[in-house]
Scaffold this motif. Structure first.
Motif, mmCIF file in Angstrom:
data_model
loop_
_atom_site.group_PDB
_atom_site.id
_atom_site.type_symbol
_atom_site.label_atom_id
_atom_site.label_comp_id
_atom_site.label_asym_id
_atom_site.label_seq_id
_atom_site.Cartn_x
_atom_site.Cartn_y
_atom_site.Cartn_z
ATOM 1 N N ASP A 128 20.704 27.022 -91.066
ATOM 2 C CA ASP A 128 21.031 25.906 -90.168
ATOM 3 C C ASP A 128 22.333 26.222 -89.445
ATOM 4 O O ASP A 128 23.406 26.157 -90.030
ATOM 5 N N GLY A 129 22.212 26.570 -88.180
ATOM 6 C CA GLY A 129 23.397 26.879 -87.375
ATOM 7 C C GLY A 129 23.641 25.813 -86.326
ATOM 8 O O GLY A 129 24.293 26.067 -85.323
ATOM 9 N N GLY A 130 23.082 24.620 -86.534
ATOM 10 C CA GLY A 130 23.287 23.524 -85.572
ATOM 11 C C GLY A 130 22.335 23.610 -84.396
ATOM 12 O O GLY A 130 21.330 24.329 -84.445
ATOM 13 N N SER A 131 22.635 22.859 -83.340
ATOM 14 C CA SER A 131 21.771 22.814 -82.153
ATOM 15 C C SER A 131 21.896 24.095 -81.344
ATOM 16 O O SER A 131 22.974 24.666 -81.249
ATOM 17 N N VAL A 132 20.786 24.512 -80.744
ATOM 18 C CA VAL A 132 20.828 25.708 -79.898
ATOM 19 C C VAL A 132 21.484 25.381 -78.561
ATOM 20 O O VAL A 132 21.685 24.211 -78.215
ATOM 21 N N ASP A 133 21.766 26.423 -77.800
ATOM 22 C CA ASP A 133 22.500 26.265 -76.553
ATOM 23 C C ASP A 133 21.565 26.004 -75.363
ATOM 24 O O ASP A 133 21.707 25.013 -74.646
ATOM 25 N N ILE A 134 20.549 26.850 -75.188
ATOM 26 C CA ILE A 134 19.712 26.775 -73.973
ATOM 27 C C ILE A 134 18.550 25.800 -74.148
ATOM 28 O O ILE A 134 18.294 24.966 -73.279
ATOM 29 N N GLY A 135 17.800 25.911 -75.226
ATOM 30 C CA GLY A 135 16.741 24.939 -75.510
ATOM 31 C C GLY A 135 15.362 25.320 -75.017
ATOM 32 O O GLY A 135 14.387 24.655 -75.366
ATOM 33 N N LEU A 136 15.231 26.358 -74.197
ATOM 34 C CA LEU A 136 13.915 26.862 -73.773
ATOM 35 C C LEU A 136 13.857 28.353 -74.120
ATOM 36 O O LEU A 136 14.875 29.038 -74.107
ATOM 37 N N GLU A 137 12.644 28.856 -74.380
ATOM 38 C CA GLU A 137 12.492 30.242 -74.786
ATOM 39 C C GLU A 137 12.920 31.213 -73.682
ATOM 40 O O GLU A 137 12.945 30.865 -72.504
ATOM 41 N N SER A 138 13.185 32.460 -74.122
ATOM 42 C CA SER A 138 13.674 33.504 -73.219
ATOM 43 C C SER A 138 12.721 33.780 -72.054
ATOM 44 O O SER A 138 11.509 33.568 -72.155
ATOM 45 N N ALA A 176 10.155 28.947 -84.262
ATOM 46 C CA ALA A 176 9.930 28.539 -85.655
ATOM 47 C C ALA A 176 9.302 27.149 -85.766
ATOM 48 O O ALA A 176 9.757 26.300 -86.527
ATOM 49 N N ASN A 177 8.252 26.930 -84.979
ATOM 50 C CA ASN A 177 7.514 25.664 -85.022
ATOM 51 C C ASN A 177 6.102 25.930 -85.523
ATOM 52 O O ASN A 177 5.632 27.069 -85.502
ATOM 53 N N THR A 178 5.412 24.881 -85.945
ATOM 54 C CA THR A 178 3.983 24.984 -86.167
ATOM 55 C C THR A 178 3.339 25.197 -84.800
ATOM 56 O O THR A 178 3.735 24.567 -83.825
ATOM 57 N N SER A 179 2.375 26.088 -84.739
ATOM 58 C CA SER A 179 1.684 26.357 -83.483
ATOM 59 C C SER A 179 1.157 25.035 -82.912
ATOM 60 O O SER A 179 0.539 24.252 -83.631
ATOM 61 N N GLY A 180 1.432 24.765 -81.640
ATOM 62 C CA GLY A 180 0.969 23.517 -81.035
ATOM 63 C C GLY A 180 2.023 22.434 -80.963
ATOM 64 O O GLY A 180 1.845 21.436 -80.267
ATOM 65 N N ARG A 181 3.140 22.591 -81.666
ATOM 66 C CA ARG A 181 4.219 21.603 -81.594
ATOM 67 C C ARG A 181 5.335 22.144 -80.686
ATOM 68 O O ARG A 181 5.408 23.344 -80.428
ATOM 69 N N PRO A 182 6.200 21.242 -80.190
ATOM 70 C CA PRO A 182 7.306 21.731 -79.352
ATOM 71 C C PRO A 182 8.188 22.709 -80.136
ATOM 72 O O PRO A 182 8.366 22.551 -81.345
ATOM 73 N N SER A 183 8.753 23.688 -79.452
ATOM 74 C CA SER A 183 9.638 24.655 -80.114
ATOM 75 C C SER A 183 10.850 23.941 -80.700
ATOM 76 O O SER A 183 11.315 22.941 -80.161
ATOM 77 N N PRO A 184 11.385 24.461 -81.816
ATOM 78 C CA PRO A 184 12.499 23.788 -82.496
ATOM 79 C C PRO A 184 13.851 24.144 -81.886
ATOM 80 O O PRO A 184 14.142 25.305 -81.640
ATOM 81 N N THR A 185 14.675 23.141 -81.670
ATOM 82 C CA THR A 185 16.024 23.386 -81.157
ATOM 83 C C THR A 185 17.092 22.995 -82.189
ATOM 84 O O THR A 185 18.276 23.139 -81.928
ATOM 85 N N THR A 186 16.656 22.492 -83.352
ATOM 86 C CA THR A 186 17.571 22.244 -84.473
ATOM 87 C C THR A 186 16.890 22.710 -85.762
ATOM 88 O O THR A 186 15.653 22.868 -85.802
ATOM 89 N N ALA A 187 17.700 22.870 -86.812
ATOM 90 C CA ALA A 187 17.147 23.257 -88.113
ATOM 91 C C ALA A 187 16.255 22.145 -88.674
ATOM 92 O O ALA A 187 15.292 22.417 -89.396
#
Ligand code: TXA
Ligand code: MG
Length: 357
Positions: A172-182, A145-156
């Motif tokens: 907004d469910g807070g910070s994600v657990d892993i932080g990198l895509e599947s 859920a980022n603008t194309s070209g920006r780092p992927s989002p790990t918070t709301a």
């Protein structure tokens, strides 16, 4: 205007999930947390919703979306030729940070698959993601859920920075657990091929099935071949500043980065440093950020994208990063770092040799 709703994943407000599900069913866009990164959800079976997704992200429409499901029975509705290996992998790794590629069924529109006859499918483990998928009709396409070209989002907050005003709702469910895509595993070839490294590694797959291969273009080796996952060819995850990865043993990397930072500051540049728990005390100049502990690379994965965003906010001109071993999640960390760096790497030894003259 974008509605923002806080949801506690240990005590999910089902009324909010219902509201979000209705938005998806009507063809709208809802960003939501998963265990990997935040996703931008839409109804995966609705061609128009896919178009809105590409528009909101500013993403090229030849870059296919992942279809998220919540129950294994739903897999056969979108995917064909589900093998015994797939069943074994799903049993072991789903729900979780694994995406598998299959031949698609007719109900999946080409708008969702970027024109391909294959479809990427993932069953996320985050409880908010699972409830949203169920409330939204069972099939939710979700790119990061980022603008194309920006780092992927790990918070709301990251999602809101990029997409506020462009989508209907952010959960907004807070910070994600892993932080990198599947991890993406292509099951349409034999042996299956890893197209994007993630928290689930080749070694982990080979505990369940015979053998997997890795798309050579993702390992950072200079190659002219196009990656097999269309999205991997773009230089996304990119910070605004020029990022350079410095390679050597830890001691050499620290010495080389100190030297590079010293020279850049002398030239009037603002410089960022990606350091670790183990090395941070050795840096004295520049904008120094601690990415996590080398003893626990999960912490590094979790912080990487947030740190790249922080450097954007700090308006640095250059960033130097230490490098990480290609083991476990380290392979995924280095893959994302190299993409952020546009593959700019330098040898620490070469920097230090140059310094003598
Ligand atoms: O962890 C994740 O996978 C996150 C969360 C939100 O689930 N999603 C995600 O989506 O990373 P996205 O769109 O940012 O990345 C999807 C990647 C792209 O590189 C795309 O090219 C590839 O998956 N992909 C999707 N469908 C494919 C297909 N049919 N064949 C090959 N690659 C595919
Ligand atoms: Mg992405």
């Amino acid at each position: 205007e974008t509605i923002i709703r806080k949801v506690d994943k240990h005590n999910i407000d089902m009324q909010i999930m219902q509201e979000a599900g209705e938005i998806l069913k009507k063809g709208g866009l809802v960003a939501f947390p998963t265990e990997t990164v935040y996703g931008l959800g839409a109804n995966a079976l609705d061609e128009e919703a896919a178009k809105k997704t590409y528009a909101a992200k500013g993403r090229p429409s030849d870059n296919p979306l992942i279809v998220h499901i919540a129950t294994l029975e739903d897999l056969e509705k979108v995917a064909k030729n589900i093998s015994k290996d797939v069943e074994a992998l799903a049993n072991r790794f789903w729900p979780g940070p694994l995406t598998m590629i299959f031949e698609k069924t007719d109900i999946v529109p080409y708008g969702t698959t970027g024109g391909l006859d294959t479809v990427a499918v993932r069953m996320p483990s985050d409880p908010i993601a699972r409830e949203l998928i169920l409330a939204g009709g069972g099939f939710v396409s979700a790119p990061s859920a980022n603008t194309s070209g920006r780092p992927s989002p790990t918070t709301a907050e990251h999602v809101s920075e990029d997409l506020s005003g462009k989508i209907d709702m952010i959960i907004d469910g807070g910070s994600v657990d892993i932080g990198l895509e599947s991890t993406i595993l292509d099951m349409t070839v034999n042996p299956p091929m890893i197209l994007r490294p993630g928290a689930i590694t080749a070694e982990m797959f080979e505990e369940v099935i015979d053998h997997v291969t890795i798309d050579e273009t993702i390992l950072g080796i200079e190659t002219k071949k196009a990656p097999k996952a269309p999205g991997m060819k773009y230089r996304h995850y990119a910070p605004k500043a020029k990022l350079t990865i410095v390679e050597g043993n830890i001691r050499e990397e620290v010495l080389a980065i100190r030297q590079l930072v010293y020279e850049a500051i002398r030239q009037g540049k603002r410089v960022g440093i990606i350091a670790t728990n183990e090395t941070i005390a050795y840096y004295t100049n520049g904008v120094i950020k601690n990415i996590g502990s080398r003893e626990n690379e999960e912490t590094i994965a979790r912080n990487l994208y947030a740190i790249l965003r922080d450097f954007d906010a700090e308006e640095v001109d250059l960033i130097y990063s230490e490098s990480f071993a290609l083991q476990g999640i380290g392979k995924a960390i280095m893959n994302r770092l190299e993409k952020a760096a546009g593959h700019t790497r330098i040898s620490a030894q070469a920097v230090m040799k140059y310094q003598k003259y």
